[in-house]
Motif scaffolding. Structure first.
Motif, short mmCIF file in Angstrom:
data_model
loop_
_atom_site.label_atom_id
_atom_site.label_comp_id
_atom_site.label_asym_id
_atom_site.label_seq_id
_atom_site.Cartn_x
_atom_site.Cartn_y
_atom_site.Cartn_z
N TYR A 27 0.81 -1.21 0.00
CA TYR A 27 0.00 0.00 0.00
C TYR A 27 0.85 1.27 0.00
O TYR A 27 0.30 2.38 -0.03
CB TYR A 27 -0.92 0.03 1.21
N GLU A 28 2.16 1.14 0.08
CA GLU A 28 3.04 2.30 0.22
C GLU A 28 4.01 2.42 -0.94
O GLU A 28 4.49 1.41 -1.47
CB GLU A 28 3.85 2.20 1.53
N ARG A 29 4.33 3.65 -1.31
CA ARG A 29 5.39 3.88 -2.28
C ARG A 29 6.71 3.45 -1.64
O ARG A 29 7.06 3.92 -0.55
CB ARG A 29 5.46 5.35 -2.69
N SER A 30 7.42 2.56 -2.32
CA SER A 30 8.61 1.96 -1.71
C SER A 30 9.70 1.74 -2.74
O SER A 30 9.42 1.42 -3.89
CB SER A 30 8.26 0.62 -1.05
N GLU A 31 10.93 1.93 -2.28
CA GLU A 31 12.09 1.57 -3.07
C GLU A 31 12.78 0.40 -2.40
O GLU A 31 13.08 0.45 -1.21
CB GLU A 31 13.05 2.75 -3.19
N PHE A 32 13.03 -0.66 -3.19
CA PHE A 32 13.68 -1.85 -2.67
C PHE A 32 15.08 -1.96 -3.26
O PHE A 32 15.25 -1.95 -4.48
CB PHE A 32 12.87 -3.10 -3.03
N TYR A 33 16.07 -2.06 -2.39
CA TYR A 33 17.46 -2.21 -2.81
C TYR A 33 17.85 -3.67 -2.59
O TYR A 33 18.03 -4.12 -1.46
CB TYR A 33 18.36 -1.29 -2.00
N VAL A 34 17.94 -4.42 -3.70
CA VAL A 34 18.24 -5.85 -3.63
C VAL A 34 19.76 -6.00 -3.73
O VAL A 34 20.35 -5.78 -4.79
CB VAL A 34 17.52 -6.63 -4.74
N LEU A 35 20.38 -6.37 -2.61
CA LEU A 35 21.83 -6.32 -2.46
C LEU A 35 22.45 -7.71 -2.41
O LEU A 35 21.97 -8.59 -1.68
CB LEU A 35 22.17 -5.58 -1.16
N HIS A 36 23.51 -7.88 -3.19
CA HIS A 36 24.32 -9.10 -3.07
C HIS A 36 25.78 -8.69 -2.93
O HIS A 36 26.33 -7.98 -3.77
CB HIS A 36 24.17 -9.99 -4.30
N ALA A 37 26.41 -9.12 -1.82
CA ALA A 37 27.83 -8.86 -1.58
C ALA A 37 28.63 -10.07 -2.04
O ALA A 37 28.37 -11.18 -1.60
CB ALA A 37 28.07 -8.57 -0.10
N TYR A 38 29.63 -9.84 -2.92
CA TYR A 38 30.27 -10.98 -3.56
C TYR A 38 31.77 -11.11 -3.28
O TYR A 38 32.48 -11.87 -3.95
CB TYR A 38 30.04 -10.94 -5.08
N ALA A 39 32.30 -10.41 -2.28
CA ALA A 39 33.73 -10.49 -1.99
C ALA A 39 34.15 -11.92 -1.64
O ALA A 39 35.20 -12.40 -2.09
CB ALA A 39 34.10 -9.55 -0.85
N ASP A 40 33.32 -12.61 -0.85
CA ASP A 40 33.67 -13.98 -0.46
C ASP A 40 33.78 -14.89 -1.68
O ASP A 40 34.63 -15.79 -1.72
CB ASP A 40 32.64 -14.54 0.52
N GLU A 41 32.93 -14.68 -2.67
CA GLU A 41 32.98 -15.51 -3.87
C GLU A 41 34.28 -15.32 -4.63
O GLU A 41 34.81 -16.26 -5.22
CB GLU A 41 31.79 -15.18 -4.78
N ILE A 90 21.85 -4.13 -6.50
CA ILE A 90 23.09 -3.59 -5.92
C ILE A 90 24.11 -4.73 -5.79
O ILE A 90 24.14 -5.46 -4.79
CB ILE A 90 22.85 -2.97 -4.52
N PRO A 91 24.97 -4.94 -6.81
CA PRO A 91 26.09 -5.87 -6.64
C PRO A 91 27.22 -5.13 -5.94
O PRO A 91 27.59 -4.02 -6.33
CB PRO A 91 26.46 -6.24 -8.08
N ALA A 92 27.76 -5.69 -4.87
CA ALA A 92 28.75 -4.95 -4.07
C ALA A 92 29.93 -5.84 -3.73
O ALA A 92 29.76 -6.95 -3.21
CB ALA A 92 28.10 -4.45 -2.78
N PHE A 93 31.14 -5.36 -4.06
CA PHE A 93 32.35 -6.10 -3.71
C PHE A 93 32.75 -5.71 -2.29
O PHE A 93 33.32 -4.65 -2.05
CB PHE A 93 33.48 -5.80 -4.69
N GLY A 94 32.40 -6.55 -1.35
CA GLY A 94 32.69 -6.29 0.05
C GLY A 94 32.05 -7.36 0.91
O GLY A 94 31.42 -8.30 0.40
N LEU A 95 32.22 -7.23 2.21
CA LEU A 95 31.59 -8.16 3.15
C LEU A 95 30.14 -7.76 3.36
O LEU A 95 29.81 -6.57 3.37
CB LEU A 95 32.34 -8.16 4.48
N LEU A 96 29.28 -8.74 3.54
CA LEU A 96 27.85 -8.49 3.60
C LEU A 96 27.50 -7.46 4.67
O LEU A 96 26.76 -6.51 4.41
CB LEU A 96 27.09 -9.79 3.87
N ILE A 97 28.03 -7.62 5.88
CA ILE A 97 27.65 -6.73 6.98
C ILE A 97 28.06 -5.29 6.66
O ILE A 97 27.28 -4.35 6.85
CB ILE A 97 28.31 -7.18 8.30
N ASP A 98 29.28 -5.13 6.13
CA ASP A 98 29.75 -3.78 5.80
C ASP A 98 28.90 -3.16 4.70
O ASP A 98 28.54 -1.97 4.77
CB ASP A 98 31.21 -3.84 5.34
N GLU A 99 28.58 -3.95 3.68
CA GLU A 99 27.83 -3.40 2.55
C GLU A 99 26.39 -3.06 2.95
O GLU A 99 25.85 -2.04 2.52
CB GLU A 99 27.83 -4.40 1.38
N VAL A 100 25.78 -3.89 3.77
CA VAL A 100 24.43 -3.58 4.24
C VAL A 100 24.43 -2.32 5.09
O VAL A 100 23.60 -1.43 4.92
CB VAL A 100 23.84 -4.77 5.04
#
Length: 282
Positions: A27-41, A90-100
């Motif tokens: 019911y609300e206007r929303s922006e969703f940031y779908v994040l994957h951190a891939y440094a470990d890979e 949001i593809p991010a080269f870093g650790l998940l906790i830091d990127e979030v």
């Protein structure tokens, strides 16, 4: 405009959290940031890595992650074609906790929604390690969705509190907004042998009531029961759809999070679990 971060490891558990997010804010206007951190890979590559190869491999992994993120977004749009919603990969080269944490700060996010367990899905544990780390360290409310949980309107919300913590207004507004969207009841649970007598408790309770002024509230007082037992009893007896706890120094939730394993406490919520972070945010 809601800003919501959805970390994903491309598992079905993670996609189920995204589905829940789309339903919860339909019911609300929303922006969703779908994040994957891939440094470990990248760093888990088996073999000798030169600097030149590392840069090339990073680019390859990023391209692969970007494609998978686009597939996730296409899939959710097919299921929920909502003009109020927009999705950002949001593809991010870093650790998940830091990127979030960095993304939450950069976008001034309202909420992080994650699955209780990801791709590893160790069913001996209530919460996966990534979810626990996000709850413990990221300064933003976190909503965890249990495996295979099917969305239902959160008509009954359980809010355990001892009224000793001064909740942040922004986070109370988040709870109030969800409750108003679904005409929910909020059940306040106070577990103590003593009545709410101190000035601090009275002031903090009044601050909560000010934010929930137009909502249907119920007060419950359990005098003898241990907190975990009281919470689980209320969840079962009242058919609760959403549990809310706060993460703060010396809080009940902190005792859970900083125990060697959350399962030693015995709290195994089978419903969505919203953690408020008792940090000041603009």
């Amino acid at each position: 405009m809601r800003k919501i971060i959805i970390p994903t490891d491309f598992s079905e558990n993670a996609f189920n959290a995204l589905r829940y997010a789309a339903e919860l804010f339909k019911y609300e206007r929303s922006e969703f940031y779908v994040l994957h951190a891939y440094a470990d890979e990248v760093y888990n590559f088996e073999g000798v890595i030169t600097q030149d190869f590392l840069e090339e491999y990073k680019a390859t992994v990023k391209e692969k992650c970007s494609r998978e993120l686009e597939n996730v977004i296409s899939r959710i749009k097919e299921l929920y074609s909502n003009p109020k919603h927009s999705f950002h990969p949001i593809p991010a080269f870093g650790l998940l906790i830091d990127e979030v944490n960095d993304l939450a700060e950069k976008e001034n996010a309202d909420l992080i929604i994650t699955s209780t367990r990801g791709a590893t899905n160790d069913r001996k544990l209530t919460f996966g390690s990534n979810t626990l780390q996000i709850i413990k360290y990221v300064q933003c409310p976190v909503l965890s969705i249990p495996e295979n949980y099917q969305f239902s309107d959160p008509k009954r919300i359980l809010f355990p509190t001892n009224y000793l913590l001064p909740y942040q207004r922004r986070e109370l507004k988040l709870v109030g907004g969800i409750a108003r969207s679904f005409c929910s009841e909020i059940h306040m649970l106070y577990v103590s042998r003593f009545a709410e007598e101190t000035l601090r408790q009275r002031d903090n309770k009044e601050a909560i009531l000010q934010q929930f002024y137009d909502l249907k509230l119920h007060d419950h007082h359990e005098k003898e029961m241990e907190k975990t037992q009281a919470i689980e009893k209320m969840i079962d007896n009242l058919h609760i759809d959403l549990l809310i706890l706060v993460n703060s120094r010396h809080s009940y939730l902190e005792n859970i999070l900083y125990t060697s394993t959350i399962d030693k406490i015995g709290l195994h919520p089978k419903i969505p679990f919203l953690v408020l972070q008792n940090f000041y945010r603009l």
